[in-house]
Design a protein around this motif. Structure first.
Motif, mmCIF file in Angstrom:
data_model
loop_
_atom_site.group_PDB
_atom_site.id
_atom_site.type_symbol
_atom_site.label_atom_id
_atom_site.label_comp_id
_atom_site.label_asym_id
_atom_site.label_seq_id
_atom_site.Cartn_x
_atom_site.Cartn_y
_atom_site.Cartn_z
ATOM 1 N N ASP A 88 65.394 17.895 66.252
ATOM 2 C CA ASP A 88 65.509 16.632 66.993
ATOM 3 C C ASP A 88 66.835 15.917 66.737
ATOM 4 O O ASP A 88 67.188 14.971 67.431
ATOM 5 C CB ASP A 88 64.307 15.712 66.700
ATOM 6 N N LYS A 89 67.573 16.376 65.710
ATOM 7 C CA LYS A 89 68.906 15.860 65.362
ATOM 8 C C LYS A 89 68.913 14.411 64.878
ATOM 9 O O LYS A 89 69.973 13.849 64.613
ATOM 10 C CB LYS A 89 69.893 16.018 66.532
ATOM 11 N N THR A 90 67.753 13.795 64.754
ATOM 12 C CA THR A 90 67.732 12.370 64.391
ATOM 13 C C THR A 90 66.816 12.047 63.212
ATOM 14 O O THR A 90 66.834 10.911 62.735
ATOM 15 C CB THR A 90 67.265 11.505 65.584
ATOM 16 N N CYS A 91 66.011 12.981 62.743
ATOM 17 C CA CYS A 91 65.075 12.658 61.655
ATOM 18 C C CYS A 91 65.811 12.593 60.311
ATOM 19 O O CYS A 91 67.004 12.886 60.215
ATOM 20 C CB CYS A 91 63.934 13.682 61.595
ATOM 21 N N CYS A 94 67.500 16.009 59.508
ATOM 22 C CA CYS A 94 68.631 16.317 60.391
ATOM 23 C C CYS A 94 69.838 15.455 60.045
ATOM 24 O O CYS A 94 70.976 15.931 60.013
ATOM 25 C CB CYS A 94 68.235 16.098 61.846
ATOM 26 N N CYS A 102 63.824 20.017 59.776
ATOM 27 C CA CYS A 102 63.540 18.934 60.735
ATOM 28 C C CYS A 102 62.038 18.621 60.815
ATOM 29 O O CYS A 102 61.209 19.521 60.903
ATOM 30 C CB CYS A 102 64.059 19.360 62.109
ATOM 31 N N GLU A 103 61.740 17.345 60.797
ATOM 32 C CA GLU A 103 60.336 16.922 60.868
ATOM 33 C C GLU A 103 59.710 17.256 62.222
ATOM 34 O O GLU A 103 58.490 17.285 62.356
ATOM 35 C CB GLU A 103 60.227 15.410 60.641
#
Ligand SMILES: [Zn+2]
Length: 338
Positions: A88-91, A94, A102-103
């Motif tokens: 997701d590139k945002t957790c 990441c 990644c979650e």
């Protein structure tokens, strides 16, 4: 297009499906080859969480036939391999560069339709164009090879490391080649299947053992005097996971690479871990190692063609899945457009 569909655990069929329409940032591949992975068998038996119905298959290569708006890294006609793991590139993970943890990790062939079909739609950024020297057959093994590269990084295999590999399936045979090219010695392989032992010897294993005949622990001590620097469990069995702990030297590292069933456990002596100062580590998927896998295939530093023992057209997918669960196969490819 024709596709292999898993409807629910142990219920599969070959179906006609519409060719997926590409959206922004996506690419459509004509699939050349897709390897059957142990994970696919776990999905088949309902031992891995997926969104049914799903077209499985996450180890694949093909040719780009269409791209969506905004795609710049690939174009129609490109030969590519796909990194199936999407972050997701945002957790929390990441944001700290541990994107494989990644979650919200999802994967093509698990959460989205995958490569056991004539065509597959993927986020274009997951596609890696291939140099001319890498065949599409070999490129189908780039994903498992990338996972093996991460495993070698985790274990810290380097020049002169003594390495024991427990299990020489397609994964063990790729780990063997990586260990050899890193300068590890001796590399000791234990594998009950004769065909796989022969392959291990061909790939340069220094010592090849048959655990049904040889006392593996005794032989490892005989060869290393103190136990191995690094022991890799690459069979996916609790028995070999327990054995791995015994084979490591004081100060050694045990890498759990094989996928053991989620409900399996083994006994570990905390005193033993303390007193022998063991390092226990896992290796999960392929963070930033897919491009390295392609480079190794391009330079023939790792050879994967000999690992492919079976090829099946998509219409014979049921037979292919059956074969994958027997002892005969090392690596099976399904070729949906042949
Ligand atoms: Zn994430």
């Amino acid at each position: 297009m024709k596709a292999l569909v898993f409807h629910k655990p142990n219920v599969v069929s070959i179906e006609e499906r519409p060719i997926p329409a590409v959206g922004q940032g996506e690419a459509l591949l004509k699939v050349h080859a897709c390897g059957i992975c142990g994970t696919d068998i776990h999905i088949l038996h309902g031992e891995h969480i997926v969104k049914f119905p799903v077209i499985p298959g996450h180890e694949f290569s093909g040719e780009i036939v269409e791209i969506g708006q905004g795609v710049t890294n690939v174009k129609p006609g490109d030969r590519v391999t796909v990194d199936p793991n999407i972050t997701d590139k945002t957790c929390w993970f990441c944001r700290r560069g541990e994107m494989h943890l990644c979650e919200n990790l999802t994967a093509v062939g698990v959460n989205y339709d995958g490569g056991f079909a004539e065509y597959c739609r993927v986020p274009a950024e997951q596609a890696y164009p291939l140099p001319d020297s890498v065949s599409l057959d070999d490129a189908a093994l780039a994903e498992p090879l990338a996972c093996c590269i991460h495993g070698m990084d985790r274990a810290g295999v380097t020049s002169g490391s003594s390495v024991v590999l427990l299990g020489a399936g397609s994964i063990g045979l790729m780990l063997l080649q990586l260990a050899k090219s890193a300068g590890a010695a001796p590399v000791i392989v234990s594998e009950p299947d004769e065909r796989k032992r022969t392959l291990a010897a061909g790939f340069g294993a220094d010592i090849v053992l048959d655990p049904t005949m040889d006392d593996v622990a005794e032989r490892v001590i005989a060869e290393t005097h103190v136990g191995a620097d690094i022991v890799v469990e690459s069979a996916g069995r609790p028995e070999t996971a327990a054995l791995a702990l015994k084979l490591a030297r004081r100060g050694g590292t045990v890498l759990q690479f094989g996928v053991v069933g989620p409900d399996s456990t083994i006994a570990i002596s905390p005193y033993d871990v303390f007193y022998r100062e063991l390092t226990l580590c896992g290796s999960f998927v392929n963070p930033f190692s897919h491009a390295r896998a392609i480079d190794l295939l391009a330079r023939e530093k790792v050879k994967v063609a000999q690992l492919v023992t079976h090829r099946f057209p998509l219409v014979s997918a049921a037979e292919a899945l059956q074969t994958a669960q027997g002892r005969d196969a090392v690596k099976i490819l399904i070729t949906p457009n042949e």
